[in-house]
Design a protein around this motif. Structure first.
Motif, PDB file in Angstrom:
ATOM      1  N   LEU A 245       0.825  -1.205   0.000  1.00 28.48           N
ATOM      2  CA  LEU A 245       0.000   0.000   0.000  1.00 28.48           C
ATOM      3  C   LEU A 245       0.863   1.261   0.000  1.00 28.48           C
ATOM      4  O   LEU A 245       0.530   2.260  -0.656  1.00 28.48           O
ATOM      5  CB  LEU A 245      -0.931   0.006   1.198  1.00 28.48           C
ATOM      6  CG  LEU A 245      -2.149  -0.910   1.106  1.00 28.48           C
ATOM      7  CD1 LEU A 245      -2.932  -0.901   2.419  1.00 28.48           C
ATOM      8  CD2 LEU A 245      -3.057  -0.506  -0.050  1.00 28.48           C
ATOM      9  N   GLU A 246       1.970   1.230   0.710  1.00 27.80           N
ATOM     10  CA  GLU A 246       2.884   2.375   0.710  1.00 27.80           C
ATOM     11  C   GLU A 246       3.498   2.577  -0.669  1.00 27.80           C
ATOM     12  O   GLU A 246       3.633   3.720  -1.138  1.00 27.80           O
ATOM     13  CB  GLU A 246       3.986   2.163   1.754  1.00 27.80           C
ATOM     14  CG  GLU A 246       3.497   2.292   3.190  1.00 27.80           C
ATOM     15  CD  GLU A 246       4.560   1.939   4.205  1.00 27.80           C
ATOM     16  OE1 GLU A 246       5.629   1.412   3.786  1.00 27.80           O
ATOM     17  OE2 GLU A 246       4.339   2.173   5.412  1.00 27.80           O
ATOM     18  N   GLN A 247       3.874   1.480  -1.330  1.00 26.84           N
ATOM     19  CA  GLN A 247       4.402   1.583  -2.685  1.00 26.84           C
ATOM     20  C   GLN A 247       3.343   2.119  -3.650  1.00 26.84           C
ATOM     21  O   GLN A 247       3.641   2.969  -4.502  1.00 26.84           O
ATOM     22  CB  GLN A 247       4.897   0.215  -3.154  1.00 26.84           C
ATOM     23  CG  GLN A 247       6.117  -0.300  -2.412  1.00 26.84           C
ATOM     24  CD  GLN A 247       6.547  -1.679  -2.886  1.00 26.84           C
ATOM     25  OE1 GLN A 247       5.827  -2.346  -3.648  1.00 26.84           O
ATOM     26  NE2 GLN A 247       7.696  -2.120  -2.429  1.00 26.84           N
ATOM     27  N   ARG A 248       2.123   1.642  -3.495  1.00 29.94           N
ATOM     28  CA  ARG A 248       1.035   2.114  -4.352  1.00 29.94           C
ATOM     29  C   ARG A 248       0.782   3.598  -4.134  1.00 29.94           C
ATOM     30  O   ARG A 248       0.522   4.347  -5.084  1.00 29.94           O
ATOM     31  CB  ARG A 248      -0.233   1.320  -4.050  1.00 29.94           C
ATOM     32  CG  ARG A 248      -1.419   1.730  -4.923  1.00 29.94           C
ATOM     33  CD  ARG A 248      -2.662   0.953  -4.515  1.00 29.94           C
ATOM     34  NE  ARG A 248      -2.529  -0.476  -4.751  1.00 29.94           N
ATOM     35  CZ  ARG A 248      -3.440  -1.379  -4.389  1.00 29.94           C
ATOM     36  NH1 ARG A 248      -4.546  -0.988  -3.774  1.00 29.94           N
ATOM     37  NH2 ARG A 248      -3.242  -2.659  -4.629  1.00 29.94           N
ATOM     38  N   GLN A 249       0.863   4.045  -2.898  1.00 30.59           N
ATOM     39  CA  GLN A 249       0.631   5.456  -2.602  1.00 30.59           C
ATOM     40  C   GLN A 249       1.689   6.341  -3.250  1.00 30.59           C
ATOM     41  O   GLN A 249       1.370   7.403  -3.797  1.00 30.59           O
ATOM     42  CB  GLN A 249       0.630   5.685  -1.090  1.00 30.59           C
ATOM     43  CG  GLN A 249       0.392   7.134  -0.686  1.00 30.59           C
ATOM     44  CD  GLN A 249       0.272   7.305   0.812  1.00 30.59           C
ATOM     45  OE1 GLN A 249      -0.028   6.363   1.539  1.00 30.59           O
ATOM     46  NE2 GLN A 249       0.521   8.502   1.287  1.00 30.59           N
ATOM     47  N   VAL A 250       2.958   5.912  -3.197  1.00 35.81           N
ATOM     48  CA  VAL A 250       4.031   6.682  -3.834  1.00 35.81           C
ATOM     49  C   VAL A 250       3.771   6.813  -5.330  1.00 35.81           C
ATOM     50  O   VAL A 250       3.880   7.904  -5.914  1.00 35.81           O
ATOM     51  CB  VAL A 250       5.401   6.022  -3.577  1.00 35.81           C
ATOM     52  CG1 VAL A 250       6.490   6.679  -4.425  1.00 35.81           C
ATOM     53  CG2 VAL A 250       5.756   6.105  -2.095  1.00 35.81           C
ATOM     54  N   GLN A 251       3.416   5.704  -5.966  1.00 41.86           N
ATOM     55  CA  GLN A 251       3.142   5.719  -7.399  1.00 41.86           C
ATOM     56  C   GLN A 251       1.903   6.558  -7.720  1.00 41.86           C
ATOM     57  O   GLN A 251       1.877   7.307  -8.704  1.00 41.86           O
ATOM     58  CB  GLN A 251       2.959   4.287  -7.904  1.00 41.86           C
ATOM     59  CG  GLN A 251       4.197   3.420  -7.769  1.00 41.86           C
ATOM     60  CD  GLN A 251       3.918   1.952  -8.039  1.00 41.86           C
ATOM     61  OE1 GLN A 251       2.777   1.564  -8.291  1.00 41.86           O
ATOM     62  NE2 GLN A 251       4.961   1.128  -7.976  1.00 41.86           N
ATOM     63  N   PHE A 252       0.886   6.438  -6.885  1.00 40.99           N
ATOM     64  CA  PHE A 252      -0.354   7.173  -7.097  1.00 40.99           C
ATOM     65  C   PHE A 252      -0.123   8.681  -7.028  1.00 40.99           C
ATOM     66  O   PHE A 252      -0.589   9.443  -7.894  1.00 40.99           O
ATOM     67  CB  PHE A 252      -1.376   6.744  -6.046  1.00 40.99           C
ATOM     68  CG  PHE A 252      -2.664   7.506  -6.078  1.00 40.99           C
ATOM     69  CD1 PHE A 252      -3.642   7.207  -7.009  1.00 40.99           C
ATOM     70  CD2 PHE A 252      -2.907   8.533  -5.174  1.00 40.99           C
ATOM     71  CE1 PHE A 252      -4.839   7.905  -7.048  1.00 40.99           C
ATOM     72  CE2 PHE A 252      -4.101   9.239  -5.204  1.00 40.99           C
ATOM     73  CZ  PHE A 252      -5.062   8.922  -6.138  1.00 40.99           C
ATOM     74  N   LEU A 253       0.610   9.126  -6.001  1.00 42.24           N
ATOM     75  CA  LEU A 253       0.867  10.557  -5.844  1.00 42.24           C
ATOM     76  C   LEU A 253       1.806  11.081  -6.923  1.00 42.24           C
ATOM     77  O   LEU A 253       1.661  12.229  -7.373  1.00 42.24           O
ATOM     78  CB  LEU A 253       1.444  10.829  -4.452  1.00 42.24           C
ATOM     79  CG  LEU A 253       0.482  10.572  -3.288  1.00 42.24           C
ATOM     80  CD1 LEU A 253       1.171  10.798  -1.955  1.00 42.24           C
ATOM     81  CD2 LEU A 253      -0.756  11.465  -3.389  1.00 42.24           C
ATOM     82  N   GLN A 254       2.767  10.270  -7.331  1.00 38.36           N
ATOM     83  CA  GLN A 254       3.656  10.682  -8.413  1.00 38.36           C
ATOM     84  C   GLN A 254       2.871  10.883  -9.707  1.00 38.36           C
ATOM     85  O   GLN A 254       3.105  11.843 -10.451  1.00 38.36           O
ATOM     86  CB  GLN A 254       4.764   9.643  -8.618  1.00 38.36           C
ATOM     87  CG  GLN A 254       5.798  10.023  -9.663  1.00 38.36           C
ATOM     88  CD  GLN A 254       6.509  11.315  -9.333  1.00 38.36           C
ATOM     89  OE1 GLN A 254       6.837  11.576  -8.172  1.00 38.36           O
ATOM     90  NE2 GLN A 254       6.750  12.138 -10.349  1.00 38.36           N
ATOM     91  N   GLN A 255       1.938   9.998  -9.973  1.00 37.15           N
ATOM     92  CA  GLN A 255       1.102  10.132 -11.163  1.00 37.15           C
ATOM     93  C   GLN A 255       0.226  11.373 -11.072  1.00 37.15           C
ATOM     94  O   GLN A 255       0.007  12.079 -12.067  1.00 37.15           O
ATOM     95  CB  GLN A 255       0.236   8.884 -11.330  1.00 37.15           C
ATOM     96  CG  GLN A 255      -0.602   8.872 -12.598  1.00 37.15           C
ATOM     97  CD  GLN A 255       0.243   8.941 -13.859  1.00 37.15           C
ATOM     98  OE1 GLN A 255       1.179   8.153 -14.025  1.00 37.15           O
ATOM     99  NE2 GLN A 255      -0.074   9.877 -14.752  1.00 37.15           N
TER     100      GLN A 255
END
Length: 333
Positions: A300-310
């Motif tokens: 979930l932390e990895q997904r959040q980083v990718q989500f916010l970067q996008q």
């Protein structure tokens, strides 16, 4: 200040109204020429009265607010650098005092801390001489707070929170070095009973074969005779947590769980019985079900980083597309 002006304005109008009413009532000259003359004079006089009251109001404003504040808050019990501390502030922090001595101690400590904070802050402002730098840091912090709050709301409202079991299993298999145990884990049952409690042999058999269905017999025995009982056949317990309830060392427990299905220890008063159903030793790879919660958090932390970067990429590209971001050199993007 606004509250003070409202009070004074109200008093001014009230005073004018009362004077007007008193004069009109006290003059029995209705319907005469004298009435007209008196009214004319009264209008002129009240304009002067109004000017006088306005002047008084301006003068009172210099000390009136302080008067109203003293009336509302009470006299200050301490003042430093034009800042005052009132009794109501002290009352709020001494509510929990057990006695008068405790109240005095708390009051003295609070006043000392209050004054020191003000003096230190004022001296820091004068001595550092870095107002521009402080303002810049404050502005940077304010911006970071806004961004953090926005990103928090964004992830809560729009980012998917579910992690499928296949993703968890794949991460577990691909990263074995991240799931090495630093402490042994156990599953089983622990029961503590007086040394003279009845049916010791039956109890040993039930605890040694707990997974064969002897839960009911064990629980009934624990209810009648045990001083301590814990069933953890469905969840992992750390070895050091178990050692808080049984007189053994960590090393002894690690050796015993590899050899004995039922561990029994006795002191002068009690017998401690630990039935082992599963174990995983320090240095081994942690069980999948134990690691699953940790893996889900990582994913979930990895997904959040990718989500916010996008999201940042989208904001930047939309700014260019809509003309909010304009380059002097068209080739620079």
């Amino acid at each position: 200040m606004y509250s003070c002006w409202m009070h004074l304005f109200f008093l001014q109008n009230l005073f004018i109204s009362c004077v007007c009413e008193k004069l009109f009532v006290s003059l029995p000259i209705k319907g005469t020429k004298t009435e007209y003359m008196i009214q004319t004079v009264m209008k002129t006089d009240f304009r002067h009265i109004g000017m006088v009251i306005v002047s008084c109001t301006l003068i009172m404003s210099l000390g009136g607010c302080a008067f109203v504040e003293r009336y509302r808050m009470g006299d200050a019990i301490a003042t430093v650098n034009n800042q005052s501390l009132y009794q109501k502030d002290i009352d709020a922090i001494t509510k929990t005092a057990q006695n008068q001595e405790d109240s005095v101690r708390m009051t003295e400590a609070y006043i000392r801390q209050w004054a020191t904070d003000i003096l230190l802050y004022d001296k820091a402002k004068k001595q550092t001489g870095t107002k521009e730098n402080i303002e810049r840091l404050v502005e940077d912090y304010r911006r970071s707070l806004y961004v953090h709050e926005y990103e928090k709301q964004l992830t809560e409202q729009r980012m998917p929170k579910e992690v499928d079991s296949d993703s968890i299993q794949a991460f577990y298999d691909d990263n074995p070095e991240r799931f090495v145990l630093r402490e042994s884990l156990l599953q089983g049952v622990l029961l503590v009973k007086p040394v003279d409690a009845p049916m010791p042999d039956s109890l040993r058999y039930w605890l040694g074969h707990i997974e064969e269905g002897y839960y009911e017999q064990t629980e009934k025995y624990a209810y009648q005779f045990a001083t301590g009982y814990e069933l953890f056949t469905e969840q992992w317990q750390h070895a050091n947590t178990i050692l808080q309830r049984i007189p053994m060392t960590y090393a002894d427990l690690n050796k015993a769980i590899q050899k004995e299905q039922l561990i029994e220890r006795t002191d002068s008063s009690y017998t401690y019985l630990l039935g082992i159903t599963r174990y995983c030793l320090e240095g081994q790879k942690m069980p999948m079900e134990y690691a699953a919660q940790k893996i889900e958090k990582i994913l979930l932390e990895q997904r959040q980083v990718q989500f916010l970067q996008q999201e940042k990429e989208n904001i930047y590209n939309n700014a260019i597309k809509l003309g909010y971001l304009v380059f002097k050199d068209a080739n620079k993007k």
